[in-house]
Design an enzyme around this catalytic site. Sequence first.
Site, PDB file in Angstrom:
ATOM      1  N   HIS A 101       0.739  -1.342  -0.123  1.00 33.61           N
ATOM      2  CA  HIS A 101      -0.016   0.038  -0.066  1.00 33.61           C
ATOM      3  C   HIS A 101       0.668   1.483   0.087  1.00 33.61           C
ATOM      4  O   HIS A 101       0.123   2.224  -0.083  1.00 33.61           O
ATOM      5  CB  HIS A 101      -1.012  -0.131   1.242  1.00 33.61           C
ATOM      6  CG  HIS A 101      -2.280   0.680   0.745  1.00 33.61           C
ATOM      7  ND1 HIS A 101      -3.336   0.427   1.508  1.00 33.61           N
ATOM      8  CD2 HIS A 101      -2.599   1.560  -0.313  1.00 33.61           C
ATOM      9  CE1 HIS A 101      -4.458   1.114   1.014  1.00 33.61           C
ATOM     10  NE2 HIS A 101      -3.787   1.849   0.033  1.00 33.61           N
ATOM     11  N   ASP A 124     -10.161  -0.337   2.965  1.00 32.02           N
ATOM     12  CA  ASP A 124      -8.856  -1.039   3.726  1.00 32.02           C
ATOM     13  C   ASP A 124      -9.481  -1.565   5.375  1.00 32.02           C
ATOM     14  O   ASP A 124     -10.247  -0.697   5.918  1.00 32.02           O
ATOM     15  CB  ASP A 124      -7.929  -0.050   3.946  1.00 32.02           C
ATOM     16  CG  ASP A 124      -6.587  -0.216   4.088  1.00 32.02           C
ATOM     17  OD1 ASP A 124      -6.524  -1.659   4.848  1.00 32.02           O
ATOM     18  OD2 ASP A 124      -5.493   0.098   3.770  1.00 32.02           O
ATOM     19  N   HIS A 126      -7.296  -1.540   7.299  1.00 32.10           N
ATOM     20  CA  HIS A 126      -6.292  -0.688   7.922  1.00 32.10           C
ATOM     21  C   HIS A 126      -6.718   0.988   7.834  1.00 32.10           C
ATOM     22  O   HIS A 126      -6.597   0.989   6.575  1.00 32.10           O
ATOM     23  CB  HIS A 126      -4.989  -1.035   7.839  1.00 32.10           C
ATOM     24  CG  HIS A 126      -4.658  -2.648   8.106  1.00 32.10           C
ATOM     25  ND1 HIS A 126      -4.682  -3.493   6.758  1.00 32.10           N
ATOM     26  CD2 HIS A 126      -4.528  -3.177   9.218  1.00 32.10           C
ATOM     27  CE1 HIS A 126      -4.423  -4.571   7.522  1.00 32.10           C
ATOM     28  NE2 HIS A 126      -4.355  -4.648   8.652  1.00 32.10           N
ATOM     29  N   ASP A 128      -4.048   2.845   7.911  1.00 36.45           N
ATOM     30  CA  ASP A 128      -2.705   3.089   7.481  1.00 36.45           C
ATOM     31  C   ASP A 128      -2.321   4.795   7.739  1.00 36.45           C
ATOM     32  O   ASP A 128      -1.933   5.530   6.753  1.00 36.45           O
ATOM     33  CB  ASP A 128      -2.656   3.174   5.814  1.00 36.45           C
ATOM     34  CG  ASP A 128      -2.805   1.552   5.511  1.00 36.45           C
ATOM     35  OD1 ASP A 128      -2.698   0.596   6.643  1.00 36.45           O
ATOM     36  OD2 ASP A 128      -3.051   1.330   4.313  1.00 36.45           O
ATOM     37  N   HIS A 141       3.820   0.630   4.752  1.00 39.86           N
ATOM     38  CA  HIS A 141       2.552   0.297   4.050  1.00 39.86           C
ATOM     39  C   HIS A 141       1.404   0.651   5.177  1.00 39.86           C
ATOM     40  O   HIS A 141       0.256   0.679   4.726  1.00 39.86           O
ATOM     41  CB  HIS A 141       2.583  -1.057   3.574  1.00 39.86           C
ATOM     42  CG  HIS A 141       2.232  -1.934   4.496  1.00 39.86           C
ATOM     43  ND1 HIS A 141       1.374  -3.225   4.140  1.00 39.86           N
ATOM     44  CD2 HIS A 141       2.651  -2.344   5.835  1.00 39.86           C
ATOM     45  CE1 HIS A 141       1.657  -4.044   5.349  1.00 39.86           C
ATOM     46  NE2 HIS A 141       2.089  -3.525   6.341  1.00 39.86           N
ATOM     47  N   ASP A 228      -7.360  -1.520  -1.002  1.00 39.93           N
ATOM     48  CA  ASP A 228      -6.772  -2.594  -0.419  1.00 39.93           C
ATOM     49  C   ASP A 228      -7.308  -3.765  -0.072  1.00 39.93           C
ATOM     50  O   ASP A 228      -8.517  -3.709   0.401  1.00 39.93           O
ATOM     51  CB  ASP A 228      -6.323  -1.901   0.979  1.00 39.93           C
ATOM     52  CG  ASP A 228      -5.263  -2.805   1.827  1.00 39.93           C
ATOM     53  OD1 ASP A 228      -5.330  -4.148   1.458  1.00 39.93           O
ATOM     54  OD2 ASP A 228      -4.201  -2.409   2.725  1.00 39.93           O
ATOM     55  N   ASP A 230      -7.294  -6.169   1.490  1.00 34.85           N
ATOM     56  CA  ASP A 230      -7.453  -6.615   2.877  1.00 34.85           C
ATOM     57  C   ASP A 230      -8.716  -6.049   3.351  1.00 34.85           C
ATOM     58  O   ASP A 230      -9.352  -6.560   4.478  1.00 34.85           O
ATOM     59  CB  ASP A 230      -6.488  -6.607   3.686  1.00 34.85           C
ATOM     60  CG  ASP A 230      -5.632  -5.317   4.187  1.00 34.85           C
ATOM     61  OD1 ASP A 230      -6.761  -4.526   4.352  1.00 34.85           O
ATOM     62  OD2 ASP A 230      -4.637  -5.158   4.423  1.00 34.85           O
ATOM     63  N   GLU A 273      -1.764  -4.594  -2.367  1.00 34.12           N
ATOM     64  CA  GLU A 273      -1.786  -5.607  -1.311  1.00 34.12           C
ATOM     65  C   GLU A 273      -2.097  -6.894  -1.325  1.00 34.12           C
ATOM     66  O   GLU A 273      -2.262  -7.736  -0.866  1.00 34.12           O
ATOM     67  CB  GLU A 273      -2.527  -5.205  -0.086  1.00 34.12           C
ATOM     68  CG  GLU A 273      -1.932  -4.193   0.787  1.00 34.12           C
ATOM     69  CD  GLU A 273      -0.658  -4.032   1.530  1.00 34.12           C
ATOM     70  OE1 GLU A 273      -0.220  -5.355   1.811  1.00 34.12           O
ATOM     71  OE2 GLU A 273       0.191  -3.156   1.761  1.00 34.12           O
TER      72      GLU A 273
HETATM   73  N1  ARG Z   1      -1.598  -1.519   3.962  1.00 31.66           N
HETATM   74  C1  ARG Z   1      -1.712  -2.207   4.876  1.00 31.66           C
HETATM   75  N2  ARG Z   1      -1.976  -3.784   4.867  1.00 31.66           N
HETATM   76  N3  ARG Z   1      -1.272  -2.124   6.108  1.00 31.66           N
HETATM   77  C2  ARG Z   1      -1.130  -2.913   7.234  1.00 31.66           C
HETATM   78  C3  ARG Z   1      -0.617  -1.891   8.526  1.00 31.66           C
HETATM   79  C4  ARG Z   1      -0.660  -2.802   9.626  1.00 31.66           C
HETATM   80  C5  ARG Z   1      -0.236  -1.866  11.106  1.00 31.66           C
HETATM   81  N4  ARG Z   1      -1.301  -0.924  11.201  1.00 31.66           N
HETATM   82  C6  ARG Z   1       1.092  -1.469  10.686  1.00 31.66           C
HETATM   83  O1  ARG Z   1       1.155  -0.353  10.818  1.00 31.66           O
HETATM   84  O2  ARG Z   1       2.120  -2.107  10.685  1.00 31.66           O
HETATM   85 MN    MN Z   2      -3.687  -0.608   3.333  1.00 30.91          MN
HETATM   86 MN    MN Z   3      -5.097  -3.292   5.010  1.00 36.48          MN
END
Ligand code: ARG
Ligand code: MN
Ligand code: MN
Length: 301
Positions: A101, A124, A126, A128, A141, A228, A230, A273
Amino acid sequence: MNKIKQVSIVGVPMDLGQLRRGVDMGPSALRYAGLIEEIVRLGYQVKDAGDLVIEREATNPSEKGRLVNLNEVVSVNSELQEKVDRIHEDGVFPLILGGDHSVSIGSIAGIAKHYNNLGVIWYDAHPDLNTIETSPSGNIHGMPLAVNLGIGHPSLVNIGGYAPKIKPENLVIIGARSIDEGERELILEKGIKVYTMHEIDRLGMTTVMEETVEYLAEKTDGVHLSLDLDGVDPIYAPGVGTPVMGGITYRETHLALEMLAEANIITSADCVEINPILDNKNQTAEVATALISSLLGKKLL
Ligand SMILES: NC(=[NH2+])NCCC[C@H](N)C(=O)O
Ligand SMILES: [Mn+2]
Ligand SMILES: [Mn+2]
């Protein structure tokens, strides 16, 4: 899609924004899944700009409190920024294929300069929104949205030579269910609009998307979708590096993207991702291909 009937594809086979190898194969997986043919079938003229060439060092261990692969991520995103900028200048819809990401740093940097008020939909699990101080992992990411808001390491924040790229009030996050403490604080401090899984469950995706479109349409002059995979539940999209159970269903995601197509507000997108090594016979890239088709106007009838 603002009457643009041309789509330009840029692949970014990069896995440097995190530590699980394989997400660099995302662009190939999407191409194998027939993404380009599908977009052509929808009546678009597709220009495939190919993939960026990513140089990676043999080893680059993570250290806590350090930004993993910072220099490499900056250089790839600077190059991506230029490429996306040029696509936009030609009046073509840019579709960026990740990669992890962190590629959204470069894609949004190349796009946002063309708008006074670029809206962003961040689909997403998350948010991010981490910074070097709040990140549990040091992985970039987990930081691109903060970077796009102008918060983070200067060499990330200033890619493209300007910052910030987006304003907090022009942003909608959809599908969040794994939120770190520092991210939570930033969301509350900036008043960012977030539809967590809780709101999606309560309101239903129809209302979430109606509200999202209304929220963005009145104040933005373009909207970037950052998809994303996920965000989608791992039952449907297992090939991702940071899966989180309890996600958005396949059908809800189609509905969301169909509603965006109908509203005709999306002016650029990235799809990130996908990790084919962790996948089940390319299922996740196939799901992503079907979803992008909905975004670009495919209907069941
Ligand atoms: N783009 C993503 N899949 N991000 C996942 C981030 C997971 C976690 N919040 C981190 O900062 O490491
Ligand atoms: Mn993400
Ligand atoms: Mn994510």
